[in-house]
Each structure stands twice: as C-alpha cells, then as structure tokens.
Design an enzyme around this catalytic site. Structure first.
Site, mmCIF file in Angstrom:
data_model
loop_
_atom_site.group_PDB
_atom_site.id
_atom_site.type_symbol
_atom_site.label_atom_id
_atom_site.label_comp_id
_atom_site.label_asym_id
_atom_site.label_seq_id
_atom_site.Cartn_x
_atom_site.Cartn_y
_atom_site.Cartn_z
ATOM 1 N N LYS A 139 0.839 -1.201 0.000
ATOM 2 C CA LYS A 139 0.000 0.000 0.000
ATOM 3 C C LYS A 139 0.877 1.255 0.000
ATOM 4 O O LYS A 139 1.915 1.291 0.682
ATOM 5 C CB LYS A 139 -0.896 -0.045 1.242
ATOM 6 C CG LYS A 139 -1.963 1.023 1.345
ATOM 7 C CD LYS A 139 -2.783 0.761 2.602
ATOM 8 C CE LYS A 139 -3.941 1.725 2.763
ATOM 9 N NZ LYS A 139 -4.757 1.396 3.975
ATOM 10 N N SER A 141 -9.409 1.204 2.879
ATOM 11 C CA SER A 141 -8.617 2.088 2.032
ATOM 12 C C SER A 141 -7.543 1.359 1.222
ATOM 13 O O SER A 141 -6.943 1.932 0.320
ATOM 14 C CB SER A 141 -7.955 3.170 2.892
ATOM 15 O OG SER A 141 -7.072 2.591 3.854
ATOM 16 N N SER A 165 -9.767 -1.277 6.797
ATOM 17 C CA SER A 165 -9.128 -1.035 5.506
ATOM 18 C C SER A 165 -8.346 -2.197 4.925
ATOM 19 O O SER A 165 -7.942 -2.157 3.772
ATOM 20 C CB SER A 165 -8.217 0.189 5.597
ATOM 21 O OG SER A 165 -8.977 1.363 5.746
#
Length: 462
Positions: A89, A166, A190
C-alpha cells in the site's frame, strides 16, 4: 504436497498462493527472477492507467529477485516467502521512492528509509513489486480516489464497482493475479473490506502487534498493519514475515471443540439479501461441521458502534484532523471532497469530549472482553452491503457517506475495541460478488484465530 514445474507452468504462477510459490523456489522448480518478471509484465499489461499500482518498483523488484534466486540456488533461503512477489500500500515508506498515501500534496514526499515492516520483509527475502493505490490518507472504506485512480472490483467485468478501501489497490492486485499477496493497513476495516469484497482473506492484527514506524498515519490510536492473501495459511505466513520470525506450521483448530458467538444486533442488521443468504448458508455449514454456535445478544457491539460514529466524540476523526487538517486547509482544491469533509469535521471536536469518549470506550471494551472470554470467536458479517458501482458514488454527497458507513460499520468495531479479526470468503451474493464472514477474537490471539480460520476456511470450501 510437492509441486513440480511440469505441474505448474509459467501461466499458473499468478493463480498460486504465496506459500505455493515459496515451495517452488525451495524445490528449484521455479526461479524467483522469472516469477517476478511475470508479475511485473502482467501488471504493466493489466494496469496501464496505474489504477491498481501507483508505481511498480521494477528495478528494486528485479534486484531482490536476483538475490532470492542466488539464495535458493545455494540452499540459503531465509523464509518460506523468500523470493515471493508482494504489493505494498502506498503509505508504507520506500527508501528513495515517493510515498504519497493517495494525496496530491504528498506526491513528492520522498522517504529516506523503508517502513519497519517493509524492511523486515525485505530482510527475509520478499520481493517488493510496487506501491498500490489507496483512498486518500486512508480515510474511507470504499476505495475511491479520483486523483490517483480507483481500481475496479475484481469480480464484476460488466460494471465497475468499488474495490473497498482504504487498501484498494492491495486487494485488487491479489484478486487480479498481479501480486502473490499484499500488505495494507486497517484503521476501521481497511484490510478486511477490500479483502472481503475481492474474495480474499484479510487479517486485522491487534493494535500494537506490528510496528507503524515508517507508515503515513491516519489515526495512531487505531492504525494497524495486516496482510491480504489468497488463503489463511498465506495470511499466517505473512504475519510471521512482518514480525521478522520464521513461519510455523499452522494446524487447523478442531471445530468440534470450537464455540462461536452469533450476536445479532447492529452488526447483523440491514444486510443486503444476498449477503444474508450466503452467511446463513455458511453458518449452517459450520454447524454441520461440529462447531457450537451460541446465539445471544452482545449489546457492547451496539454501544461501540454508536460511540465510534458520534460526530462529537470520534477520536479517529480528531486524530486525522490533528495530523492533516493544516495540510488539507492549505490544499483544498487538490483534496477529494469526501475526504476533506471527514477530516475537517475534526476541527470542532472538543478535547474534553474525546477524553470522555476514551473513558467510555475503555469501559465498553472491558465489558466486551469479559463477556466473550469463554468463546473462541464472535461471528459477524464482514460487510453489510455488496460493493456499489463507482460511478454512483464518485461525486460524493449523501450516497457516498451512506455507503461508506455501511462498508465500515462492522469492521470498525474491532479497531475501536483493540481486537484481532479475520475475514474469510463465505460464498457469493445474488450478483455473483464475494461475501465475507468475519471472525473476531480477543487481543493478541492471532495464532489461535488463524487456526480457527483455517478450520472454517476448509469447511466453507468443501
């Protein structure tokens, strides 16, 4: 079970689990350099607009794969996942490479060193393929980011649906075969949301279990690091990688000795019909597998939900504003409006209200831990709704915020209470989209939780 090159050709690497690839490297049946090149080529071909990967780190990945190949040839592999290509990420610092956390004002942010968990994984031999797209500043469960790109959910080729956030690109990179596994973060769901919506396993680790050093923060009180993987055994191996220790054999828990709590209440309310049907079928399979399931109210879930979403007492929103309020105020035109609105709402939260909420949260947590001490895990739907179309929500407004709350609602409970949790694929809704079942356990019980999850996974896959 051993795997040979004849059994799995070049075309199958992207469908294999991370541990399967590791076993091929161990046996000499595959070369980390060829596998890494294959993943990079697939990512370049499948993602020309960089909606899944913000950037591929091709030079780094190939250098790491070269080193992994040399270790494998010499019998000096460092870990079961040595040589395995992973995505990261874009809030994990990567030395000398921009790490923007999905936000335009941070696009030139250049860290000098890797995040601690990335450094650990690299020392153990994992290959860093690149940085995946994410919700701006990690502040949404939907995964929409018009500025950096929104990857479409991997399970609908007709309508582009939200990927979950996310850790949006993280989930899609694995589900589309562009990484063997992914590393994300989970502040309110997330990791688990994109995992559930993309048919993956997602592990939310206990607050404090893995270091946050070198990660772009949202809410340090609730931020956690965790893996998104094809199966439970991979998730366990990834946890060991991030902790800097060797993988231990994972033995499935005896389901005939397991007790699960089915709480009803807020977490089981307002489910989409297809999700409710899939989860009812999953629960029946657990019962047929010998598990004991206790149906009883757990009011602490409703209480923590109310506290988490109260606009006057949200520590998460207050911490997000403390971190990013000034930056957002100075760059409003470049910020995705729904993220701007949520962060700036923190400006009106009083310190006394936050302290009062902290005390209330601690009291609810103590009651929850006492109530659930005698069960192995609490069962919840990972997400109450199926992933909506991106186009219906991208403009923001009421539809966006309603969908965001329903995406986050159940997963946020575990963050607020400081628990560990895992989402598992549990069938499909009426649209053919994946449904997730979440097992929520007491703090720092990841090893037991993963053993339970392995047993549940096997039952659900029969």
């Amino acid at each position: 079970m051993s795997t040979s090159a004849a059994d799995h050709g070049h075309a199958d690497w992207h469908r294999m689990s991370a541990l399967e690839l590791g076993r091929l490297f161990e046996s000499g049946s595959a070369d980390p350099r060829e596998v890494t090149d294959d993943f990079l080529a697939r990512a370049n071909a499948a993602d020309p607009a960089h909606r899944i990967y913000v950037r591929l780190l091709e030079a780094r990945a190939r250098a790491e794969a070269d080193a992994a190949a040399a270790r494998a040839k010499s019998g000096l592999r460092r870990h079961a996942l040595d040589g395995v290509p992973l995505s990261w990420k874009d809030l994990f610092d990567t030395a000398g490479e921009a790490t923007a956390a999905g936000s335009l004002p941070l696009k030139n942010r250049m860290p000098e060193r890797d995040a601690e968990v990335l450094a650990r994984a690299t020392r153990a031999g994992a290959v860093c393929l690149g940085k995946t797209t994410m919700t701006e500043l990690a502040f949404s469960g939907l995964g929409i980011n018009p500025n950096f790109g929104t990857p479409a959910n991997a399970h609908d080729e007709r309508i582009e649906r939200v990927p979950g956030g996310s850790s949006a690109g993280a989930g899609v990179s694995v589900a589309r075969g562009l990484a063997a596994a992914a590393i994300g973060t989970d502040t309110g769901g997330s990791v688990r949301i994109p995992a559930a919506w993309n048919g993956l396993v997602g592990l939310k680790t206990t607050t404090g279990r893995l270091p946050l050093a070198g990660t772009v923060p949202l809410s340090p009180t609730f931020d956690t690091v965790g893996p998104l993987a094809r199966n439970v055994e991979d998730a366990a191996a990834l946890l060991s990688l991030l902790e800097g220790r060797q993988t231990r054999s994972l033995e499935a828990f005896d389901l005939t000795r397991a007790t699960f709590w089915l709480p009803g209440g807020i977490a089981w309310s307002q489910l989409d019909d297809g999700i409710a049907a899939a989860l009812e079928a999953a629960i029946r399979r657990l019962l047929h597998g010998g598990a004991r399931i206790v149906e009883h109210g757990l009011p602490e879930l409703d209480e923590i939900d109310a506290l988490a979403w109260s606009p006057k007492t949200s520590r998460l929103v207050a911490e997000a504003h403390a971190q990013w309020g000034d930056m957002l105020a100075a760059n409003k035109a470049g910020i995705y409006p729904p993220v701007y609105e949520r962060v700036m709402a923190g400006a009106s939260i009083a310190a006394t209200d936050i302290v009062a909420a902290d005390l209330k949260r601690a009291e609810i947590r103590a009651r929850y831990l006492a109530a659930t001490a005698g069960v192995d895990a609490v069962l919840l739907p990972s997400i109450a709704i199926s992933p909506p179309p991106i186009a219906a929500l991208e403009a923001g407004g009421d539809a966006y915020f309603r969908a965001n709350r329903m995406a986050l609602r159940n997963a946020t409970i575990g963050n607020q209470l400081g628990l560990c949790a895992v989402t598992l694929p549990a069938g499909y809704d009426q649209l053919g989209l994946p449904v997730g079942l979440m097992l929520q356990a007491q703090p720092f019980m990841e090893e037991k939780l993963l053993r339970l999850a392995l047993a549940v996974e096997r039952i659900l896959r029969e």
